[in-house]
Design a protein around this motif. Structure first.
Motif, PDB file in Angstrom:
ATOM      1  N   ILE A  71       0.853  -1.184   0.000  1.00 32.78           N
ATOM      2  CA  ILE A  71       0.000   0.000   0.000  1.00 32.78           C
ATOM      3  C   ILE A  71       0.894   1.241   0.000  1.00 32.78           C
ATOM      4  CG2 ILE A  71      -1.894   1.208   1.142  1.00 32.78           C
ATOM      5  CD1 ILE A  71      -2.512  -1.779   0.407  1.00 32.78           C
ATOM      6  N   PRO A  72       0.983   1.941  -1.142  1.00 32.91           N
ATOM      7  CA  PRO A  72       1.833   3.132  -1.202  1.00 32.91           C
ATOM      8  C   PRO A  72       1.125   4.356  -0.628  1.00 32.91           C
ATOM      9  CG  PRO A  72       0.835   2.745  -3.340  1.00 32.91           C
ATOM     10  CD  PRO A  72       0.385   1.619  -2.443  1.00 32.91           C
ATOM     11  N   SER A  73       1.916   5.314  -0.165  1.00 30.59           N
ATOM     12  CA  SER A  73       1.378   6.605   0.265  1.00 30.59           C
ATOM     13  C   SER A  73       1.364   7.544  -0.935  1.00 30.59           C
ATOM     14  CB  SER A  73       2.250   7.201   1.372  1.00 30.59           C
ATOM     15  OG  SER A  73       3.499   7.594   0.841  1.00 30.59           O
ATOM     16  N   VAL A  74       0.748   8.695  -0.765  1.00 30.49           N
ATOM     17  CA  VAL A  74       0.698   9.683  -1.847  1.00 30.49           C
ATOM     18  C   VAL A  74       2.093  10.120  -2.285  1.00 30.49           C
ATOM     19  CG1 VAL A  74      -1.623  10.505  -1.296  1.00 30.49           C
ATOM     20  CG2 VAL A  74       0.356  11.607  -0.237  1.00 30.49           C
ATOM     21  N   ASP A  75       3.085   9.953  -1.432  1.00 25.80           N
ATOM     22  CA  ASP A  75       4.465  10.292  -1.788  1.00 25.80           C
ATOM     23  C   ASP A  75       5.010   9.395  -2.891  1.00 25.80           C
ATOM     24  OD1 ASP A  75       4.466  12.210   0.272  1.00 25.80           O
ATOM     25  OD2 ASP A  75       5.144  10.722   1.737  1.00 25.80           O
ATOM     26  N   LEU A  76       4.365   8.264  -3.138  1.00 24.90           N
ATOM     27  CA  LEU A  76       4.855   7.294  -4.113  1.00 24.90           C
ATOM     28  C   LEU A  76       4.026   7.260  -5.397  1.00 24.90           C
ATOM     29  CD1 LEU A  76       5.782   4.339  -1.728  1.00 24.90           C
ATOM     30  CD2 LEU A  76       7.347   5.823  -2.981  1.00 24.90           C
ATOM     31  N   VAL A  77       3.264   8.316  -5.669  1.00 20.82           N
ATOM     32  CA  VAL A  77       2.416   8.324  -6.865  1.00 20.82           C
ATOM     33  C   VAL A  77       3.251   8.104  -8.133  1.00 20.82           C
ATOM     34  CG1 VAL A  77       0.953   9.764  -8.354  1.00 20.82           C
ATOM     35  CG2 VAL A  77       0.505   9.646  -5.901  1.00 20.82           C
TER      36      VAL A  77
END
Length: 188
Positions: A71-77
């Motif tokens: 599950i990536p965070s928005v930092d990893l878009v």
């Protein structure tokens, strides 16, 4: 009130959780962005996901029977999007993320993702273009900083979602209520 219109049979659920699928492909970690994933059973915890039969990740799951859902965070878009833009059939994505391994020893987990699940394949159903994979969660990995009162905190994880067919990413918004609580006033 306006009339409802039929928009066809190719509708999508809005939104879908954006994840990164991790597999071992030809002896190396491989990653694919995907959003067609959901929990399918509580105990044991089973996740369901649909993967196109032509994807390298599909082949890797069929060969190994193991994979991860990260599950990536928005930092990893940007990195997440890249993992979906290029094919593991033609591009080595093994160095895209900082990888670690857990209980299963041979499932690549992404350290940068606030939550990473390692799974064992328990069943698959072949459809026309995709395969529905059902995997039992062997372990879930996170860090203390993503927890509140011992539970994963969505505000700290900062996941994002995908909408289709407009193909856009969305940050998770505000809390609007509590499950199994807000409707109690409507019970008779």
């Amino acid at each position: 009130m306006t009339d409802r219109i039929n928009i066809g049979n190719s509708a999508f659920l809005l939104p879908a959780p954006q994840v990164i699928l991790g597999t071992i492909l030809d002896g190396k970690p491989n990653f694919m962005a995907m959003a067609w994933v959901t929990q399918a059973n509580y105990e044991p915890c089973v996740m369901a996901m649909a993967v196109n039969q032509g994807h390298a990740s599909h082949r890797a799951i069929m060969e190994t029977g193991r994979y991860s859902i990260n599950i990536p965070s928005v930092d990893l878009v940007a990195k997440t999007d890249y993992a979906g833009l290029v094919s593991g059939n033609r591009t080595d994505k093994s160095a895209l993320f900082d990888v670690h391994y857990g209980e299963l020893k041979d499932v690549p987990l992404i350290r940068e993702c606030p939550l990473a699940l390692e799974l064992r394949l328990v069943q698959h159903v072949d459809l026309n273009h995709d395969t529905l994979f059902l995997g039992e969660v062997a372990a879930a990995w996170t860090e203390e900083r993503f927890l509140t009162d011992g539970r994963v905190d969505v505000e700290k994880v900062r996941p994002f979602t995908l909408t289709m067919p407009d193909n856009r990413y969305w940050a998770v918004g505000e809390q609007v209520g509590r499950a199994w609580h807000e409707g109690k006033a409507l019970k008779k």
